[in-house]
Design a protein around this motif. Structure first.
Motif, PDB file in Angstrom:
ATOM      1  N   ASN A 212       0.835  -1.209   0.000  1.00  0.00           N
ATOM      2  CA  ASN A 212       0.000   0.000   0.000  1.00  0.00           C
ATOM      3  C   ASN A 212       0.866   1.255   0.000  1.00  0.00           C
ATOM      4  OD1 ASN A 212      -2.620   1.147   0.026  1.00  0.00           O
ATOM      5  ND2 ASN A 212      -2.464   1.572   2.218  1.00  0.00           N
ATOM      6  N   GLY A 213       2.067   1.141  -0.587  1.00  0.00           N
ATOM      7  CA  GLY A 213       2.987   2.262  -0.598  1.00  0.00           C
ATOM      8  C   GLY A 213       3.775   2.351   0.697  1.00  0.00           C
ATOM      9  N   ARG A 214       4.524   3.414   0.850  1.00  0.00           N
ATOM     10  CA  ARG A 214       5.331   3.637   2.061  1.00  0.00           C
ATOM     11  C   ARG A 214       4.973   4.993   2.668  1.00  0.00           C
ATOM     12  NH1 ARG A 214      11.302   3.592   0.739  1.00  0.00           N
ATOM     13  NH2 ARG A 214      10.831   5.704   0.007  1.00  0.00           N
ATOM     14  N   ARG A 215       4.686   4.970   3.942  1.00  0.00           N
ATOM     15  CA  ARG A 215       4.341   6.202   4.643  1.00  0.00           C
ATOM     16  C   ARG A 215       5.568   6.818   5.305  1.00  0.00           C
ATOM     17  NH1 ARG A 215       0.388   6.529   9.935  1.00  0.00           N
ATOM     18  NH2 ARG A 215       0.756   8.724  10.419  1.00  0.00           N
ATOM     19  N   THR A 216       6.291   6.036   6.116  1.00  0.00           N
ATOM     20  CA  THR A 216       7.480   6.511   6.817  1.00  0.00           C
ATOM     21  C   THR A 216       8.525   5.400   6.796  1.00  0.00           C
ATOM     22  OG1 THR A 216       5.957   7.591   8.381  1.00  0.00           O
ATOM     23  CG2 THR A 216       8.281   7.605   8.951  1.00  0.00           C
ATOM     24  N   PRO A 217       9.821   5.728   6.637  1.00  0.00           N
ATOM     25  CA  PRO A 217      10.348   7.058   6.295  1.00  0.00           C
ATOM     26  C   PRO A 217      10.236   7.322   4.794  1.00  0.00           C
ATOM     27  CG  PRO A 217      12.138   5.494   6.546  1.00  0.00           C
ATOM     28  CD  PRO A 217      10.870   4.745   6.871  1.00  0.00           C
ATOM     29  N   ASP A 218      10.299   8.587   4.425  1.00  0.00           N
ATOM     30  CA  ASP A 218      10.307   9.003   3.015  1.00  0.00           C
ATOM     31  C   ASP A 218       9.052   8.552   2.280  1.00  0.00           C
ATOM     32  OD1 ASP A 218      12.930  10.022   3.459  1.00  0.00           O
ATOM     33  OD2 ASP A 218      13.752   8.021   3.111  1.00  0.00           O
ATOM     34  N   ALA A 219       7.959   9.191   2.575  1.00  0.00           N
ATOM     35  CA  ALA A 219       6.655   8.805   2.034  1.00  0.00           C
ATOM     36  C   ALA A 219       6.682   8.694   0.511  1.00  0.00           C
ATOM     37  CB  ALA A 219       5.600   9.829   2.451  1.00  0.00           C
ATOM     38  N   ASN A 220       6.140   7.573   0.039  1.00  0.00           N
ATOM     39  CA  ASN A 220       6.009   7.347  -1.403  1.00  0.00           C
ATOM     40  C   ASN A 220       4.899   6.323  -1.590  1.00  0.00           C
ATOM     41  OD1 ASN A 220       6.171   6.692  -4.099  1.00  0.00           O
ATOM     42  ND2 ASN A 220       8.410   6.586  -4.143  1.00  0.00           N
ATOM     43  N   GLN A 221       3.695   6.790  -1.827  1.00  0.00           N
ATOM     44  CA  GLN A 221       2.550   5.885  -1.943  1.00  0.00           C
ATOM     45  C   GLN A 221       2.499   5.162  -3.289  1.00  0.00           C
ATOM     46  OE1 GLN A 221       2.119   6.479   1.694  1.00  0.00           O
ATOM     47  NE2 GLN A 221       0.644   5.141   0.730  1.00  0.00           N
ATOM     48  N   GLY A 222       3.445   5.479  -4.163  1.00  0.00           N
ATOM     49  CA  GLY A 222       3.482   4.809  -5.455  1.00  0.00           C
ATOM     50  C   GLY A 222       4.282   3.522  -5.442  1.00  0.00           C
ATOM     51  N   LEU A 223       4.949   3.229  -4.339  1.00  0.00           N
ATOM     52  CA  LEU A 223       5.764   2.020  -4.257  1.00  0.00           C
ATOM     53  C   LEU A 223       4.897   0.770  -4.184  1.00  0.00           C
ATOM     54  CD1 LEU A 223       8.533   3.190  -1.757  1.00  0.00           C
ATOM     55  CD2 LEU A 223       8.745   2.894  -4.228  1.00  0.00           C
ATOM     56  N   LYS A 224       5.451  -0.348  -4.595  1.00  0.00           N
ATOM     57  CA  LYS A 224       4.733  -1.621  -4.593  1.00  0.00           C
ATOM     58  C   LYS A 224       5.515  -2.652  -3.784  1.00  0.00           C
ATOM     59  CE  LYS A 224       1.699   0.058  -7.445  1.00  0.00           C
ATOM     60  NZ  LYS A 224       0.331   0.399  -6.988  1.00  0.00           N
ATOM     61  N   GLY A 225       4.838  -3.729  -3.403  1.00  0.00           N
ATOM     62  CA  GLY A 225       5.471  -4.792  -2.643  1.00  0.00           C
ATOM     63  C   GLY A 225       6.266  -5.725  -3.542  1.00  0.00           C
ATOM     64  N   ALA A 226       7.047  -6.587  -2.900  1.00  0.00           N
ATOM     65  CA  ALA A 226       7.848  -7.567  -3.634  1.00  0.00           C
ATOM     66  C   ALA A 226       8.245  -8.689  -2.687  1.00  0.00           C
ATOM     67  CB  ALA A 226       9.100  -6.917  -4.223  1.00  0.00           C
ATOM     68  N   ILE A 227       8.519  -9.861  -3.252  1.00  0.00           N
ATOM     69  CA  ILE A 227       9.030 -10.991  -2.481  1.00  0.00           C
ATOM     70  C   ILE A 227      10.159 -11.625  -3.286  1.00  0.00           C
ATOM     71  CG2 ILE A 227       8.512 -13.161  -1.316  1.00  0.00           C
ATOM     72  CD1 ILE A 227       5.578 -12.383  -1.277  1.00  0.00           C
ATOM     73  N   SER A 228      11.303 -11.826  -2.658  1.00  0.00           N
ATOM     74  CA  SER A 228      12.451 -12.431  -3.341  1.00  0.00           C
ATOM     75  C   SER A 228      12.778 -13.790  -2.724  1.00  0.00           C
ATOM     76  CB  SER A 228      13.675 -11.513  -3.240  1.00  0.00           C
ATOM     77  OG  SER A 228      14.153 -11.477  -1.902  1.00  0.00           O
ATOM     78  N   ASN A 229      13.637 -14.545  -3.399  1.00  0.00           N
ATOM     79  CA  ASN A 229      14.144 -15.839  -2.909  1.00  0.00           C
ATOM     80  C   ASN A 229      13.069 -16.922  -2.839  1.00  0.00           C
ATOM     81  OD1 ASN A 229      16.590 -14.590  -2.628  1.00  0.00           O
ATOM     82  ND2 ASN A 229      16.614 -14.577  -0.403  1.00  0.00           N
ATOM     83  N   LEU A 230      12.055 -16.840  -3.665  1.00  0.00           N
ATOM     84  CA  LEU A 230      11.045 -17.901  -3.695  1.00  0.00           C
ATOM     85  C   LEU A 230      11.544 -19.071  -4.535  1.00  0.00           C
ATOM     86  CD1 LEU A 230       7.768 -15.837  -4.268  1.00  0.00           C
ATOM     87  CD2 LEU A 230       8.557 -16.852  -2.130  1.00  0.00           C
ATOM     88  N   ASP A 231      11.160 -20.295  -4.131  1.00  0.00           N
ATOM     89  CA  ASP A 231      11.438 -21.474  -4.928  1.00  0.00           C
ATOM     90  C   ASP A 231      10.287 -22.464  -4.739  1.00  0.00           C
ATOM     91  OD1 ASP A 231      11.867 -22.865  -2.485  1.00  0.00           O
ATOM     92  OD2 ASP A 231      13.993 -22.360  -2.514  1.00  0.00           O
ATOM     93  N   PHE A 232      10.407 -23.662  -5.299  1.00  0.00           N
ATOM     94  CA  PHE A 232       9.327 -24.642  -5.217  1.00  0.00           C
ATOM     95  C   PHE A 232       9.104 -25.150  -3.791  1.00  0.00           C
ATOM     96  CE2 PHE A 232       9.967 -25.619  -9.926  1.00  0.00           C
ATOM     97  CZ  PHE A 232       8.819 -24.919 -10.282  1.00  0.00           C
ATOM     98  N   GLY A 233      10.048 -24.899  -2.918  1.00  0.00           N
ATOM     99  CA  GLY A 233       9.875 -25.286  -1.525  1.00  0.00           C
ATOM    100  C   GLY A 233       9.168 -24.237  -0.692  1.00  0.00           C
ATOM    101  N   SER A 234       8.883 -23.086  -1.294  1.00  0.00           N
ATOM    102  CA  SER A 234       8.224 -21.993  -0.568  1.00  0.00           C
ATOM    103  C   SER A 234       6.722 -22.246  -0.504  1.00  0.00           C
ATOM    104  CB  SER A 234       8.489 -20.650  -1.266  1.00  0.00           C
ATOM    105  OG  SER A 234       9.875 -20.408  -1.377  1.00  0.00           O
ATOM    106  N   ASP A 235       6.212 -22.491   0.684  1.00  0.00           N
ATOM    107  CA  ASP A 235       4.772 -22.704   0.833  1.00  0.00           C
ATOM    108  C   ASP A 235       4.133 -21.489   1.493  1.00  0.00           C
ATOM    109  OD1 ASP A 235       5.537 -22.880   3.483  1.00  0.00           O
ATOM    110  OD2 ASP A 235       5.083 -25.025   3.685  1.00  0.00           O
ATOM    111  N   ALA A 236       2.851 -21.600   1.818  1.00  0.00           N
ATOM    112  CA  ALA A 236       2.111 -20.462   2.371  1.00  0.00           C
ATOM    113  C   ALA A 236       2.703 -19.975   3.683  1.00  0.00           C
ATOM    114  CB  ALA A 236       0.645 -20.846   2.564  1.00  0.00           C
ATOM    115  N   SER A 237       3.139 -20.905   4.541  1.00  0.00           N
ATOM    116  CA  SER A 237       3.696 -20.505   5.829  1.00  0.00           C
ATOM    117  C   SER A 237       5.036 -19.791   5.659  1.00  0.00           C
ATOM    118  CB  SER A 237       3.851 -21.721   6.748  1.00  0.00           C
ATOM    119  OG  SER A 237       4.750 -22.670   6.202  1.00  0.00           O
ATOM    120  N   THR A 238       5.817 -20.195   4.652  1.00  0.00           N
ATOM    121  CA  THR A 238       7.089 -19.537   4.367  1.00  0.00           C
ATOM    122  C   THR A 238       6.863 -18.090   3.954  1.00  0.00           C
ATOM    123  OG1 THR A 238       7.944 -21.658   3.558  1.00  0.00           O
ATOM    124  CG2 THR A 238       9.232 -19.698   3.049  1.00  0.00           C
TER     125      THR A 238
END
Length: 232
Positions: free
Chosen positions: A82-108
């Motif tokens: 939902n963007g970033r409020r603090t620090p350095d407000a920028n509501q245009g930013l988006k989320g991301a997830i790195s290091n996913l593989d086939f072993g990554s399940d919902a709990s991970t």
């Protein structure tokens, strides 16, 4: 900022518990849709089943996440859905997830999201401390603080600070009542009013020494991922 001799500094994250709720909707959506369309279940049965799934999903994810080992190659998530409020407000930013593989399940992924919200809090704290604001301990309030030992312990480990959880479910109203009692003359000072009217703390969490270094390293990865996402 209305306490004589004190200054209030406001900061905040664009999403914390909302991030967990979003993920719950993502993984529950297909199942809930099938339940809604079922011609076998009655309306009451559908409602009961939907409520049970909704109530137990995060509990189940937490139980499974607690079994996961910490690793330098674990997924790293950004809490910027939902963007970033603090620090350095920028509501245009988006989320991301790195290091996913086939072993990554919902709990991970859920654990990565919980850690991301803690990292977002640390980013705020680090900015404040870099500007000369000393932070010795943290006070938490609200539903997640009282319901989730898992989230609060990770926050304590990431922040490397003691966290105390307020007992009251209505902290804002209680604070207003304390100020009102002082203004009305029932107490000579805010401190005296607090001593009598404060709800106190229901839980506290200390950073685990064996987790602090891991989370500092993971936080550094969070910052690097964030810098990459922000450039995009």
């Amino acid at each position: 900022s209305i306490v004589p001799g004190a200054v209030g500094l406001e900061a905040g994250q664009s999403a914390f518990g909302d991030l967990y709720a979003w993920f719950k909707r993502c993984i529950n959506g297909p199942a809930l849709e099938l339940i809604e369309k079922s011609s076998v279940l009655s309306s009451d049965q559908k409602q009961t089943l939907i409520e049970e799934i909704d109530d137990k999903t995060l509990i189940h994810l937490t139980e499974q996440a607690l079994k996961l080992e910490d690793s330098a190659t674990s997924p790293i998530a950004m809490d910027w859905m939902n963007g970033r409020r603090t620090p350095d407000a920028n509501q245009g930013l988006k989320g991301a997830i790195s290091n996913l593989d086939f072993g990554s399940d919902a709990s991970t992924i859920f654990k990565a999201l919980v850690e991301a919200t803690a990292y977002g809090s640390k980013a705020i704290m680090d900015r404040m401390t870099s500007e000369g604001v000393e932070i010795d301990n943290v006070i938490a309030l609200g539903g997640i603080a009282k319901k989730s030992d898992f989230v609060m312990q990770i926050c304590s480990d990431v922040l490397n600070r003691k966290i105390q959880v307020v007992d009251s479910d209505q902290c804002c109203a209680l604070g207003a009542a304390i100020f009102a009692a002082k203004v009305a003359g029932a107490f000579d000072s805010l401190e005296a009013a607090q001593d009598v009217m404060s709800s106190g703390f229901v839980k506290s969490y200390e950073p685990r020494a064996d987790k602090v270094d891991h989370y500092q390293n993971s936080y550094n990865e969070y910052c690097r991922l964030g810098a990459y996402v922000e450039k995009k």
